[in-house]
Design a protein around this motif. Structure first.
Motif, PDB file in Angstrom:
ATOM      1  N   PHE A 195     -52.202  57.046  43.219  1.00 13.71           N
ATOM      2  CA  PHE A 195     -52.774  55.755  42.854  1.00 13.71           C
ATOM      3  C   PHE A 195     -52.789  55.663  41.338  1.00 13.71           C
ATOM      4  O   PHE A 195     -53.072  56.643  40.652  1.00 13.71           O
ATOM      5  N   HIS A 222     -49.424  51.902  41.949  1.00 12.34           N
ATOM      6  CA  HIS A 222     -49.246  53.305  42.327  1.00 12.34           C
ATOM      7  C   HIS A 222     -47.864  53.773  41.893  1.00 12.34           C
ATOM      8  O   HIS A 222     -46.966  52.977  41.596  1.00 12.34           O
ATOM      9  N   ALA A 282     -52.066  49.761  47.954  1.00 12.46           N
ATOM     10  CA  ALA A 282     -52.636  49.961  46.622  1.00 12.46           C
ATOM     11  C   ALA A 282     -52.033  48.964  45.649  1.00 12.46           C
ATOM     12  O   ALA A 282     -50.828  48.733  45.663  1.00 12.46           O
TER      13      ALA A 282
END
Length: 96
Positions: free
Chosen positions: A88, A83, A80
């Motif tokens: 997230f 995060h 990601a």
């Protein structure tokens, strides 16, 4: 049923379309063809025809549910771009 300019204007209003006079005649002819076709279908004798619930006899082919191993939170967050330790991070979409 007769397709006239009032009907075309009403349909244009309901569909939120601007129909200019040049398009109006073409639309009138197309609508008249559709209505004529539906009226022709109404002439068919369907008293011995059972109503269809589905168009084909095909059914969905379903598989059995199986519990498969999942990925850990760390693995899920690994790629990601932004995060925290648990979630997230996404841009704010609702502005006050």
């Amino acid at each position: 049923m007769e397709v006239n300019d009032a009907l075309i204007r009403q349909l244009g209003t309901l569909a939120r379309l601007e129909i200019n006079p040049g398009e109006s005649e073409e639309i009138r002819q197309d609508l008249q063809k559709m209505i004529t076709f539906v009226e022709k279908l109404a002439e068919l004798d369907t008293k011995d025809v059972k109503p269809l619930l589905h168009m084909t006899a095909d059914t969905n082919v379903l598989r059995n549910d199986e519990v498969l191993p999942g990925i850990s939170r760390e693995e899920g967050l690994k790629n990601a771009p932004a995060h925290t330790e648990e979630y997230f991070s996404v841009p704010k979409v609702i502005k006050k």
